[in-house]
Design an enzyme around this catalytic site. Sequence first.
Site, PDB file in Angstrom:
ATOM      1  N   ASP A   1      46.613  30.039  46.414  1.00 12.65           N
ATOM      2  CA  ASP A   1      45.452  29.151  46.275  1.00 12.65           C
ATOM      3  C   ASP A   1      45.704  27.933  47.159  1.00 12.65           C
ATOM      4  OD1 ASP A   1      43.068  28.067  45.556  1.00 12.65           O
ATOM      5  OD2 ASP A   1      43.516  27.861  43.427  1.00 12.65           O
TER       6      ASP A   1
ATOM      7  N   ASP B   1      42.546  35.829  38.104  1.00 10.79           N
ATOM      8  CA  ASP B   1      43.846  35.207  37.871  1.00 10.79           C
ATOM      9  C   ASP B   1      43.673  34.198  36.759  1.00 10.79           C
ATOM     10  OD1 ASP B   1      42.547  32.994  39.629  1.00 10.79           O
ATOM     11  OD2 ASP B   1      44.350  32.089  38.794  1.00 10.79           O
TER      12      ASP B   1
ATOM     13  N   CYS C   1      52.039  50.079  22.898  1.00  7.89           N
ATOM     14  CA  CYS C   1      52.354  49.281  24.083  1.00  7.89           C
ATOM     15  C   CYS C   1      53.773  49.618  24.545  1.00  7.89           C
ATOM     16  CB  CYS C   1      52.236  47.786  23.774  1.00  7.89           C
ATOM     17  SG  CYS C   1      52.681  46.738  25.185  1.00  7.89           S
TER      18      CYS C   1
ATOM     19  N   CYS D   1      55.685  47.857  26.567  1.00  4.05           N
ATOM     20  CA  CYS D   1      56.463  46.718  27.076  1.00  4.05           C
ATOM     21  C   CYS D   1      57.775  46.576  26.311  1.00  4.05           C
ATOM     22  CB  CYS D   1      55.642  45.432  27.034  1.00  4.05           C
ATOM     23  SG  CYS D   1      55.733  44.535  25.482  1.00  4.05           S
TER      24      CYS D   1
ATOM     25  N   CYS E   1      57.395  45.287  22.651  1.00  9.47           N
ATOM     26  CA  CYS E   1      56.841  46.232  21.677  1.00  9.47           C
ATOM     27  C   CYS E   1      57.731  47.449  21.464  1.00  9.47           C
ATOM     28  CB  CYS E   1      55.436  46.664  22.090  1.00  9.47           C
ATOM     29  SG  CYS E   1      54.260  45.307  22.012  1.00  9.47           S
TER      30      CYS E   1
ATOM     31  N   HIS F   1      54.796  40.810  27.158  1.00 10.26           N
ATOM     32  CA  HIS F   1      53.775  41.616  26.473  1.00 10.26           C
ATOM     33  C   HIS F   1      52.381  41.275  26.980  1.00 10.26           C
ATOM     34  CE1 HIS F   1      51.276  43.586  23.530  1.00 10.26           C
ATOM     35  NE2 HIS F   1      50.619  42.425  23.451  1.00 10.26           N
TER      36      HIS F   1
HETATM   37  N1  PRF Z   1      38.893  26.573  43.462  1.00  9.52           N
HETATM   38  C1  PRF Z   1      40.213  26.792  43.745  1.00  9.52           C
HETATM   39  N2  PRF Z   1      41.064  27.272  42.810  1.00  9.52           N
HETATM   40  C2  PRF Z   1      40.585  27.526  41.561  1.00  9.52           C
HETATM   41  C3  PRF Z   1      39.243  27.320  41.214  1.00  9.52           C
HETATM   42  C4  PRF Z   1      38.331  26.806  42.217  1.00  9.52           C
HETATM   43  O1  PRF Z   1      37.141  26.591  42.002  1.00  9.52           O
HETATM   44  C5  PRF Z   1      39.112  27.687  39.861  1.00  9.52           C
HETATM   45  C6  PRF Z   1      37.882  27.701  39.023  1.00  9.52           C
HETATM   46  N3  PRF Z   1      37.802  26.606  38.139  1.00  9.52           N
HETATM   47  C7  PRF Z   1      40.381  28.109  39.438  1.00  9.52           C
HETATM   48  N4  PRF Z   1      41.255  27.998  40.471  1.00  9.52           N
HETATM   49  N5  PRF Z   1      40.662  26.542  44.969  1.00  9.52           N
HETATM   50 ZN    ZN Z   2      53.810  44.949  24.220  1.00  8.03          ZN
END
Ligand code: PRF
Ligand code: ZN
Length: 381
Positions: free
Chosen positions: A102, A276, A314, A316, A319, A344
């Site tokens: 990110d 994510d 499960c 894992c 578990c 888990h």
């Molecule tokens: N932009 C970026 N990372 C993020 C978001 C976003 O809007 C969000 C959503 N809230 C999670 N992570 N760059």
């Molecule tokens: Zn598990």
Amino acid sequence: KQPHKKVKKNEIPLEFTILATHNFARASIMRLPHGEVQTPVYMPVGTKGAMKGVTYSEMDDLGCKLLLANTYHLAYKPGGDLLEKVGGLHKFVNWKHNILTDSGGFQMVSLSQLSEVTEEGVTFESPYDNSTMHLRPEDSIHTQNQIGADIIMALDDVVRTTTVGPRMQEASERTTRWLDRDIEAHKRKHDQNLFPIVQGGIDPKLREQSLNDLIQREANGYAIGGLAGGEDKVDFWKTVAQCTAKLPVNKPRYLMGVGYPVDVVVCSCLGVDMFDCVFSTRTARFGTAFTDNGFLKLKNKEAANVFEPIQKGCQCQACKSYTQSYLHYLIARKEVACHLISIHNLNYLLQLMLNLRQSIIDGKLIEFTNGFLQNWFKNEG
Ligand code: PRF
Ligand code: ZN
């Protein structure tokens, strides 16, 4: 055997092959420089180049093929220059599968007390010491080129989802202007995919404008940003649906920061391919485990008398070896319990995605989704 055939190698570092669809939902294979990823996929988050309480080799054992890391944190430590010197984050942390970074945009919200945004970029005061960091679109992309992830994210101007009025419009339009600077600065187009991030909050007009502007730039995949920030569920679903209806069918869509089990199931049905969220490991550290019947709070004293695993069936580590009663007792020994519950929860989400994906391939998504939701809300009466 997978029914897909090898697509002719083109010049971009991403191939997206849709194997089956059900209404808007898709089961696909995304081929990246560090191997194939089956989508819809949940990406575990190791913000600082490490998972909280879980090693990368354990992530490998869970079958994870795509991990998320964060440019802001890595730029601070160990720094882009060091990562470039060792040959990138894959080498540094010894991870042979794919990584997505990110851009640092989101820290404008999560560290809003410490950040200042102008047209040029964002400046952060460090929460750790008295240093400042300037993050212009060019800096974010340069650092992401040094980190070397398979998918890198555009630097977006992120404001709280519930912001209204001119500031939301400014942020959304600035995100497009920054995208052009990102594209210009990106030096590794042959082996790193730059995903733009659709913004515009929950305002359909701003979303529409953002979608139009970004789709014109013809990226290899797109992210939907600015959601999961305290908006109404209905606004959230409507905005996701508006984006997936408009984004190119043949490219992956990534819904940022969304990872509650119910949300990933519903949004996969709406046509999202990637998710994510830090929630699975964060909530594990508070003793909460994912089960087919919703959240299980292992701290509660009832757990002391349950001599069964968190989730029957499960596979894992937690578990296969331990009862809820023992895990309840272990919570006093924080690290061990956190580790086991994190494993888990990660396994739960990775398996949930695989089962959902298989149901799309088998033409049984409706049965799968109905069954999942009925079980999940069973205890809510
Ligand atoms: N932009 C970026 N990372 C993020 C978001 C976003 O809007 C969000 C959503 N809230 C999670 N992570 N760059
Ligand atoms: Zn598990």
